[in-house]
Design a protein around this motif. Structure first.
Motif, PDB file in Angstrom:
ATOM      1  N   GLU A  38     -47.596  -6.620 119.054  1.00 46.08           N
ATOM      2  CA  GLU A  38     -46.898  -7.729 119.701  1.00 46.08           C
ATOM      3  C   GLU A  38     -45.889  -8.412 118.772  1.00 46.08           C
ATOM      4  O   GLU A  38     -45.571  -9.585 118.951  1.00 46.08           O
ATOM      5  CB  GLU A  38     -47.918  -8.732 120.240  1.00 46.08           C
ATOM      6  CG  GLU A  38     -48.795  -8.145 121.342  1.00 46.08           C
ATOM      7  CD  GLU A  38     -49.744  -9.162 121.963  1.00 46.08           C
ATOM      8  OE1 GLU A  38     -49.657 -10.363 121.594  1.00 46.08           O
ATOM      9  OE2 GLU A  38     -50.553  -8.769 122.822  1.00 46.08           O
ATOM     10  N   GLN A  39     -45.393  -7.661 117.806  1.00 41.19           N
ATOM     11  CA  GLN A  39     -44.364  -8.187 116.910  1.00 41.19           C
ATOM     12  C   GLN A  39     -43.013  -8.114 117.622  1.00 41.19           C
ATOM     13  O   GLN A  39     -42.610  -7.046 118.101  1.00 41.19           O
ATOM     14  CB  GLN A  39     -44.354  -7.349 115.631  1.00 41.19           C
ATOM     15  CG  GLN A  39     -43.825  -8.061 114.404  1.00 41.19           C
ATOM     16  CD  GLN A  39     -42.293  -8.092 114.374  1.00 41.19           C
ATOM     17  OE1 GLN A  39     -41.635  -7.264 114.988  1.00 41.19           O
ATOM     18  NE2 GLN A  39     -41.744  -9.083 113.674  1.00 41.19           N
ATOM     19  N   PRO A  40     -42.276  -9.222 117.754  1.00 37.79           N
ATOM     20  CA  PRO A  40     -41.053  -9.243 118.573  1.00 37.79           C
ATOM     21  C   PRO A  40     -40.016  -8.193 118.212  1.00 37.79           C
ATOM     22  O   PRO A  40     -39.414  -7.574 119.096  1.00 37.79           O
ATOM     23  CB  PRO A  40     -40.520 -10.669 118.364  1.00 37.79           C
ATOM     24  CG  PRO A  40     -41.731 -11.479 118.056  1.00 37.79           C
ATOM     25  CD  PRO A  40     -42.616 -10.577 117.259  1.00 37.79           C
ATOM     26  N   LEU A  41     -39.788  -7.961 116.910  1.00 38.47           N
ATOM     27  CA  LEU A  41     -38.760  -6.998 116.511  1.00 38.47           C
ATOM     28  C   LEU A  41     -39.165  -5.584 116.922  1.00 38.47           C
ATOM     29  O   LEU A  41     -38.350  -4.822 117.473  1.00 38.47           O
ATOM     30  CB  LEU A  41     -38.522  -7.069 114.998  1.00 38.47           C
ATOM     31  CG  LEU A  41     -37.464  -6.096 114.445  1.00 38.47           C
ATOM     32  CD1 LEU A  41     -36.109  -6.360 115.092  1.00 38.47           C
ATOM     33  CD2 LEU A  41     -37.370  -6.210 112.924  1.00 38.47           C
ATOM     34  N   ILE A  42     -40.408  -5.221 116.676  1.00 36.26           N
ATOM     35  CA  ILE A  42     -40.904  -3.896 117.067  1.00 36.26           C
ATOM     36  C   ILE A  42     -40.839  -3.743 118.581  1.00 36.26           C
ATOM     37  O   ILE A  42     -40.401  -2.705 119.099  1.00 36.26           O
ATOM     38  CB  ILE A  42     -42.336  -3.681 116.546  1.00 36.26           C
ATOM     39  CG1 ILE A  42     -42.330  -3.570 115.028  1.00 36.26           C
ATOM     40  CG2 ILE A  42     -42.970  -2.437 117.186  1.00 36.26           C
ATOM     41  CD1 ILE A  42     -43.707  -3.450 114.410  1.00 36.26           C
ATOM     42  N   ARG A  43     -41.272  -4.766 119.287  1.00 38.18           N
ATOM     43  CA  ARG A  43     -41.211  -4.731 120.753  1.00 38.18           C
ATOM     44  C   ARG A  43     -39.792  -4.523 121.249  1.00 38.18           C
ATOM     45  O   ARG A  43     -39.531  -3.641 122.072  1.00 38.18           O
ATOM     46  CB  ARG A  43     -41.775  -6.048 121.311  1.00 38.18           C
ATOM     47  CG  ARG A  43     -41.642  -6.216 122.817  1.00 38.18           C
ATOM     48  CD  ARG A  43     -41.681  -7.689 123.189  1.00 38.18           C
ATOM     49  NE  ARG A  43     -40.570  -8.431 122.587  1.00 38.18           N
ATOM     50  CZ  ARG A  43     -40.567  -9.756 122.381  1.00 38.18           C
ATOM     51  NH1 ARG A  43     -41.616 -10.475 122.707  1.00 38.18           N
ATOM     52  NH2 ARG A  43     -39.512 -10.351 121.852  1.00 38.18           N
ATOM     53  N   ASP A  44     -38.854  -5.301 120.736  1.00 38.56           N
ATOM     54  CA  ASP A  44     -37.476  -5.237 121.233  1.00 38.56           C
ATOM     55  C   ASP A  44     -36.815  -3.903 120.897  1.00 38.56           C
ATOM     56  O   ASP A  44     -36.112  -3.317 121.732  1.00 38.56           O
ATOM     57  CB  ASP A  44     -36.658  -6.395 120.654  1.00 38.56           C
ATOM     58  CG  ASP A  44     -37.108  -7.756 121.172  1.00 38.56           C
ATOM     59  OD1 ASP A  44     -37.846  -7.782 122.183  1.00 38.56           O
ATOM     60  OD2 ASP A  44     -36.747  -8.777 120.562  1.00 38.56           O
TER      61      ASP A  44
END
Length: 296
Positions: A38-44
């Motif tokens: 749920e890390q934003p950069l990885i998700r995006d």
């Protein structure tokens, strides 16, 4: 023409190599873990790459932002997006899909593509259930990675048993289906055994594939995957209405639908056509299914 055929063959060879001649189980477990980060950069970045290499369309998604790649894969849709055909004679598609092989079961034999047969017993592992679908109907519904991954009840029915069968995670695309004999019988799968309210047998077989980390079933409150231990046969008494959500895949895969010979295919069922959950799939043959409904 020969050069074109050779080029297409080379493309198929490369596709098969990249999606099958790799550590399939390890990559699938990794995807199950990675997708839940749920890390934003990885998700995006993950969702952006997914969009780049597929026809991902999130316009029908119930929410506009997601916690993780997994959250996006298993997204819900806006209410009313997949209303099932209300005709009680119609069995609807349980999922968004591309239609693969379909037809009449020849005694107990069906096929994954033309010229590639397999048996009901190898698929289901239950002689009694094989008898319920002898000379019946089958259809193969393939979900791609960008599709809506939740699946729904194709009719009002009662699900009384689920059998989880451990296996491999071969890719289930047409290229692999041409090259791997009895592929659906080798992959992990769940056999959802149901009966319509009028008594006819209806069986759904969600088949896992590479990168499909699990199959989630709401009505037994279980997530089934390679790590599933303990009982693999679940008795239940789940009474569901046409269109009710049954569960989801964590990636694209396949659902095989089996019905009795009291059904035939609707006119919109054509190989390689795209269907959405809730659209007509099979229709009860005139004069069939006139028995008394089961008592509840």
């Amino acid at each position: 023409m020969r050069k074109l055929i050779a080029a297409l063959t080379e493309q198929e060879d490369l596709n098969f190599l990249l999606t099958n001649r790799i550590p399939r189980a390890m990559l699938t477990r990794f995807m199950g873990w990675f997708g839940k980060i749920e890390q934003p950069l990885i998700r995006d970045l993950s969702i952006a790459c997914w969009r780049l290499f597929s026809d991902l369309d999130l316009s029908e998604a119930r929410k506009a932002s997601f916690k993780s790649l997994h959250d996006c894969f298993t997204r819900e849709l806006l209410p009313g997006s997949r209303l099932p055909d209300p005709d009680p004679a119609i069995v609807v598609s349980p999922c968004d899909a591309i239609i693969g092989a379909f037809g009449k079961v020849a005694d107990t034999e069906l096929f994954q593509i033309k010229g590639a047969p397999y048996s009901l017993l190898d698929l289901l592992g239950d002689p009694a259930l094989v008898e319920a679908h002898r000379n019946g109907r089958f259809i193969t519904l393939r979900l791609t990675s960008s599709m809506y991954h939740r699946f729904h009840a194709p009719h009002d029915c009662r699900i009384d048993r689920v059998t989880f069968i451990h296996g491999d995670v071969w890719n289930v695309n047409p290229i692999a289906l041409k090259r791997v004999e009895r592929l659906f019988c080798k992959n992990e799968r769940a056999v959802l055994q149901a009966r319509l309210i009028t008594g006819e047998a209806l069986t759904l077989v969600p088949v896992a594939a590479i990168l499909v980390a699990s199959i989630r079933l709401h009505f037994i409150d279980a997530t089934l995957n390679a790590q599933t231990r303990g009982p693999t046969v679940f008795s239940c008494d789940a009474r569901v209405r046409k269109g009710d959500e049954l569960g989801w895949f964590e990636h694209g895969s396949t659902i095989i639908v089996l019905a009795s010979d009291e059904f035939d295919f609707c006119d919109n069922v054509v190989e390689s056509a795209r269907l959405k959950a809730g659209q007509p799939l099979m229709r009860r043959v005139a004069g069939a299914g006139l028995r008394e409904p089961e008592r509840t």
